[in-house]
Design a protein around this motif. Structure first.
Motif, PDB file in Angstrom:
ATOM      1  N   GLY A   3       0.814  -1.216   0.000  1.00 26.53           N
ATOM      2  CA  GLY A   3       0.000   0.000   0.000  1.00 26.53           C
ATOM      3  C   GLY A   3       0.843   1.260   0.000  1.00 26.53           C
ATOM      4  N   PHE A   4       1.922   1.254   0.790  1.00 30.73           N
ATOM      5  CA  PHE A   4       2.802   2.427   0.802  1.00 30.73           C
ATOM      6  C   PHE A   4       3.531   2.593  -0.526  1.00 30.73           C
ATOM      7  N   VAL A   5       3.942   1.498  -1.142  1.00 25.42           N
ATOM      8  CA  VAL A   5       4.588   1.585  -2.467  1.00 25.42           C
ATOM      9  C   VAL A   5       3.594   2.119  -3.494  1.00 25.42           C
ATOM     10  N   ALA A   6       2.348   1.631  -3.448  1.00 30.94           N
ATOM     11  CA  ALA A   6       1.319   2.132  -4.361  1.00 30.94           C
ATOM     12  C   ALA A   6       1.057   3.611  -4.110  1.00 30.94           C
ATOM     13  N   MET A   7       1.072   4.020  -2.839  1.00 32.33           N
ATOM     14  CA  MET A   7       0.855   5.428  -2.512  1.00 32.33           C
ATOM     15  C   MET A   7       1.944   6.306  -3.132  1.00 32.33           C
ATOM     16  N   ILE A   8       3.182   5.860  -3.056  1.00 31.96           N
ATOM     17  CA  ILE A   8       4.290   6.623  -3.646  1.00 31.96           C
ATOM     18  C   ILE A   8       4.135   6.688  -5.163  1.00 31.96           C
ATOM     19  N   ALA A   9       3.734   5.579  -5.775  1.00 26.69           N
ATOM     20  CA  ALA A   9       3.538   5.562  -7.233  1.00 26.69           C
ATOM     21  C   ALA A   9       2.397   6.490  -7.630  1.00 26.69           C
ATOM     22  N   TYR A  10       1.304   6.489  -6.881  1.00 24.08           N
ATOM     23  CA  TYR A  10       0.189   7.387  -7.189  1.00 24.08           C
ATOM     24  C   TYR A  10       0.574   8.843  -6.966  1.00 24.08           C
ATOM     25  N   ALA A  11       1.387   9.119  -5.942  1.00 21.31           N
ATOM     26  CA  ALA A  11       1.829  10.495  -5.705  1.00 21.31           C
ATOM     27  C   ALA A  11       2.706  10.985  -6.855  1.00 21.31           C
ATOM     28  N   GLY A  12       3.611  10.129  -7.335  1.00 19.31           N
ATOM     29  CA  GLY A  12       4.445  10.508  -8.471  1.00 19.31           C
ATOM     30  C   GLY A  12       3.628  10.724  -9.724  1.00 19.31           C
ATOM     31  N   ASP A  13       2.660   9.862  -9.972  1.00 12.66           N
ATOM     32  CA  ASP A  13       1.793  10.011 -11.135  1.00 12.66           C
ATOM     33  C   ASP A  13       0.934  11.266 -11.010  1.00 12.66           C
ATOM     34  N   CYS A  14       0.488  11.557  -9.797  1.00 11.45           N
ATOM     35  CA  CYS A  14      -0.299  12.769  -9.553  1.00 11.45           C
ATOM     36  C   CYS A  14       0.508  14.012  -9.900  1.00 11.45           C
ATOM     37  N   TYR A  15       1.769  14.034  -9.500  1.00  6.31           N
ATOM     38  CA  TYR A  15       2.629  15.173  -9.820  1.00  6.31           C
ATOM     39  C   TYR A  15       2.802  15.318 -11.332  1.00  6.31           C
ATOM     40  N   LEU A  16       3.043  14.211 -12.018  1.00  3.24           N
ATOM     41  CA  LEU A  16       3.204  14.272 -13.482  1.00  3.24           C
ATOM     42  C   LEU A  16       1.938  14.763 -14.167  1.00  3.24           C
ATOM     43  N   LYS A  17       0.783  14.338 -13.677  1.00  3.79           N
ATOM     44  CA  LYS A  17      -0.485  14.791 -14.271  1.00  3.79           C
ATOM     45  C   LYS A  17      -0.709  16.270 -13.984  1.00  3.79           C
ATOM     46  N   TRP A  18      -0.335  16.710 -12.791  1.00  2.68           N
ATOM     47  CA  TRP A  18      -0.497  18.121 -12.446  1.00  2.68           C
ATOM     48  C   TRP A  18       0.350  19.001 -13.368  1.00  2.68           C
ATOM     49  N   VAL A  19       1.594  18.588 -13.606  1.00  7.45           N
ATOM     50  CA  VAL A  19       2.480  19.342 -14.506  1.00  7.45           C
ATOM     51  C   VAL A  19       1.898  19.360 -15.918  1.00  7.45           C
ATOM     52  N   ALA A  20       1.395  18.225 -16.378  1.00  6.03           N
ATOM     53  CA  ALA A  20       0.841  18.138 -17.729  1.00  6.03           C
ATOM     54  C   ALA A  20      -0.432  18.971 -17.868  1.00  6.03           C
ATOM     55  N   VAL A  21      -1.285  18.984 -16.844  1.00  9.36           N
ATOM     56  CA  VAL A  21      -2.511  19.787 -16.897  1.00  9.36           C
ATOM     57  C   VAL A  21      -2.167  21.264 -16.950  1.00  9.36           C
TER      58      VAL A  21
END
Length: 183
Positions: A137-155
């Motif tokens: 769960g913590f590894v998935a959380m880190i992956a989702y946080a990284g993906d969230c940052y990439l999506k924020w930059v792209a938006v």
């Protein structure tokens, strides 16, 4: 002093043009899984499934904490797995007018929070399956946080989920000649 009939002028014209280049045919493209967002999606799907399996092996899997973890991990598994399929087959590019990046940004932000919450709750149950599930769960959380940052930059950049958008900006400026001295 400026001459009569020739007022001082300053004109600025800004032209912004945008063109979107997408291919609307559905095709399989495995190169997506070699990109950073593709790798993050594979980590998210894998950790969600592994965390779910770990919880299911626990004797306390039907307790509220185990059920909540299972619920969060299965929604993450299916939503992210379907999105991964959409990226691999360029379905997002076919429907480029849907704001995919914003949808993904909101989902990744929510699931970063949810995985933080359920992973902390899983660590409070003192058995090995819950401990393993909290790790995933913590590894998935880190992956989702990284993906969230990439999506924020792209938006913020005005990008597309797939395809390309080219925005060009041209500014022209016209200034009046310097004022002449009176005779």
């Amino acid at each position: 002093m400026a001459e009569v009939g020739f007022p001082g002028q300053h004109t600025t014209t800004t032209t912004v043009t945008s063109s979107t280049a997408v291919q609307t045919n559905i095709r399989f493209d495995p190169s997506y899984i070699k990109t950073i967002p593709g790798i993050l999606k594979i980590v998210q799907v894998s950790c969600s499934l592994l965390g779910f399996i770990c919880i299911q092996f626990s004797n306390l899997n039907s307790a509220s904490r185990g059920s909540f973890f299972s619920w969060i991990s299965m929604i993450a598994f299916w939503f992210t797995g379907i999105l991964l399929g959409f990226y691999l087959f360029h379905i997002l590019e076919k429907f480029y007018k849907i704001p995919w990046l914003k949808i993904e940004f909101v989902f990744c932000a929510l699931w970063t929070f949810f995985y933080l919450l359920v992973s902390i709750l899983a660590t409070t149950v003192h058995d090995n399956p819950h401990s393993a599930a909290s790790f995933f769960g913590f590894v998935a959380m880190i992956a989702y946080a990284g993906d969230c940052y990439l999506k924020w930059v792209a938006v913020r950049a005005g990008g597309l989920a797939q395809g390309s958008r080219v925005v060009s900006k041209q500014t022209t400026s016209v200034e009046s000649p310097p004022p002449r001295e009176g005779y």
